[in-house]
Design a protein around this motif. Structure first.
Motif, PDB file in Angstrom:
ATOM      1  N   LYS A  87     -30.590 -10.563  -9.450  1.00 62.17           N
ATOM      2  CA  LYS A  87     -30.365 -11.946  -9.871  1.00 62.17           C
ATOM      3  C   LYS A  87     -31.424 -12.836  -9.224  1.00 62.17           C
ATOM      4  O   LYS A  87     -31.958 -12.496  -8.159  1.00 62.17           O
ATOM      5  N   GLU A  89     -31.057 -15.325  -7.443  1.00 64.87           N
ATOM      6  CA  GLU A  89     -30.661 -15.664  -6.070  1.00 64.87           C
ATOM      7  C   GLU A  89     -30.920 -14.536  -5.071  1.00 64.87           C
ATOM      8  O   GLU A  89     -30.748 -14.725  -3.862  1.00 64.87           O
ATOM      9  N   ASP A  90     -31.343 -13.371  -5.545  1.00 66.87           N
ATOM     10  CA  ASP A  90     -31.745 -12.295  -4.641  1.00 66.87           C
ATOM     11  C   ASP A  90     -33.189 -12.464  -4.172  1.00 66.87           C
ATOM     12  O   ASP A  90     -33.660 -11.691  -3.330  1.00 66.87           O
TER      13      ASP A  90
END
Length: 125
Positions: A87, A89-90
């Protein structure tokens, strides 16, 4: 003394996969729990996953459970982080670290004694 060198980072689209590797030097590597952390600018280094010295116990950040898998090969002095269903956000710099204490693998950066230089993981949306 333990030296750690990460590799395998890069740019990937959301939903894709990457496998990070960490090569460790030192004859006592197999005695240490190992961990992966990540950091984005302006934020503290965040625990991602850890594995016991024999590999029998693993620990994960809640947000990566079911997507990331930590493993180790003591014969090769290697630790891996398989990252699936990535994702945005990773996105972070990912660090490999060695916990030289005797006991369960640490879940905090302060528990770790040796660190690699980091590898950038960028997930595009």
């Amino acid at each position: 003394q333990v030296q750690l060198v990460e590799s395998g980072g890069g740019l990937v689209q959301a939903g894709g996969s990457l496998r990070l590797s960490c090569a460790a030097s030192g004859r006592t590597f197999s005695m240490y729990a190992m961990g992966w952390f990540r950091q984005v600018p302006g934020k503290e280094r965040e625990f991602v996953a850890a594995i016991s010295w024999r590999g029998g116990s693993t620990y994960y950040l809640d947000s990566v459970k079911g997507r990331f898998t930590i493993s180790r090969d003591n014969a090769k002095n290697m630790v891996y982080l398989q990252m699936n269903s990535l994702k945005p956000e990773d996105t972070a710099v990912y660090y490999c670290a060695a916990d030289c204490r005797r006991g369960p693998a640490g879940l905090s950066a302060k528990d770790y004694d040796y660190w690699g230089q980091g590898t950038q993981v960028t997930v595009s949306s």
